[in-house]
Design an enzyme around this catalytic site. Structure first.
Site, short mmCIF file in Angstrom:
data_model
loop_
_atom_site.label_atom_id
_atom_site.label_comp_id
_atom_site.label_asym_id
_atom_site.label_seq_id
_atom_site.Cartn_x
_atom_site.Cartn_y
_atom_site.Cartn_z
CD GLU A 1 -2.83 1.29 2.37
OE1 GLU A 1 -3.69 2.19 2.39
OE2 GLU A 1 -2.71 0.45 3.29
CE LYS B 1 -6.72 0.10 1.61
NZ LYS B 1 -7.24 -0.31 2.93
#
Length: 340
Positions: free
Chosen positions: A221, A258
């Site tokens: 992420e 993400k």
């Protein structure tokens, strides 16, 4: 003459070492300087194949229920619980756990949810009397993930790297033993600084390899601040760096990504289609649920992994009927945007 040449060669070797060392220190965080070698192609990783198939081909999205110390007070306040309701961290975390438990035990928390990301404290707690991760999978068929990062380092070079993760090996082993499928680790990019972005990605992928070696699937992420003045330029550099590093990951042991919803619709198509990517999920990043859903629906192949947007409109004072109705509406809207 030979004596001088010998001195010159030694000087060049020393200079080259200094250049290499400086580059390594700039682009690699302190805790990963003694980075382990990359696993060889084809390294066997034992993961739950049913859970992997659910994430790869299921229809739905991932619920982010991993509010940690820094974000918990705000999450509780939005839920209708002011800071005056708790006197210390233990009471605060108990309240947010009750909020999470109310969400996951609701009849609205159903097959539209593919996975859920948990905070480390939740891993050792329970939902409806059963270990949290096992409840999610055995009762709801929701794939459990664990947030493993310890927060962000101070901003430097336009980015915030991950703080060191002490006891990482033990944490990954404990998560695996409790039935967790994968992990999540968040960095933040605030400016279009090529060296800073490279540092974030180097750290993320080195950590991802350790997660893969533990038999878990990492969610990488590298969040882009939606308020960044050069957000679109950041996304260009970020995608280039991601594709470059994804080519070093064996497709038999894929990772997940993400990402902040992109400025250009469909911009992550190459990432969605990359053979070393199991799934691309999007964070709401400060957008309202309505705006996040609208942006998400314009990015085919990307599904939601929302936190604040998921819980928007839920309140501690609501009756169970009101709560379940509000949660169902939230889940349905995010589900529709994820499968659009």
């Amino acid at each position: 003459m030979l004596h001088e040449i010998g001195h010159m060669s030694a000087w060049r070797a020393a200079a080259d070492s200094v250049v290499w060392l400086r580059r390594y220190i700039v682009l690699t965080p302190v805790e990963l300087r003694s980075a382990a070698p990359k696993p060889a192609k084809g390294t066997a990783v034992t993961i739950n194949s049913e859970q992997r198939d659910r994430i790869a081909s299921g229809q739905g999205f991932i619920a982010a229920l991993d509010q940690s110390g820094g974000s918990t007070p705000k999450a509780l306040k939005l839920y209708g619980i002011d800071e005056s309701a708790y006197a210390n961290d233990a009471e605060m975390f108990a309240l947010v756990h009750r909020m999470r438990e109310r969400i996951v035990t609701s009849p609205a928390f159903d097959g539209r949810i593919l996975g859920a990301i948990l905070f480390e404290r939740t891993l050792d707690d329970s939902f409806a009397g059963q270990e949290a991760a096992r409840f999610l999978w055995e009762q709801k068929k929701v794939v459990p993930f664990l947030k493993i990062d310890k927060g962000l380092a101070d901003e430097e070079g336009g980015v915030q790297l991950l703080k060191p993760i002490p006891g990482l090996e033990d944490l990954l082993a404990r998560a695996k033993a409790k039935g967790v499928f994968g992990t999540k680790e968040r960095s933040v990019i605030k400016a279009n600084n090529a060296a800073g972005i490279a540092a974030v990605l180097d750290q993320q992928f080195e950590l991802a390899r350790k997660v893969l070696a533990a038999g878990l699937v990492p969610i990488i992420e590298p969040e882009v601040d939606i308020k960044a003045a050069d957000k679109e330029a950041i996304e260009t550099e970020l995608k280039r760096g991601l594709l470059e590093r994804l080519d070093t990951i064996d497709a038999s042991t894929p990772v997940m990504l993400k990402l902040t919803l992109p400025s250009l619709d469909g911009y992550f198509a190459e990432l969605v289609e990359h053979p070393s990517v199991l799934k691309v999920v999007a964070l709401s990043g400060g957008y309202s649920r309505e705006e996040a859903n609208a942006k998400l629906a314009r990015n085919p192949g990307v599904i939601a992994s929302f936190s604040r947007a998921l819980t928007e409109g839920l309140g501690a004072q609501q009756s169970d009927e009101e709560f379940n109705k509000a949660l169902d509406a939230s889940i349905e809207s995010i589900y529709r945007a994820s499968i659009a």
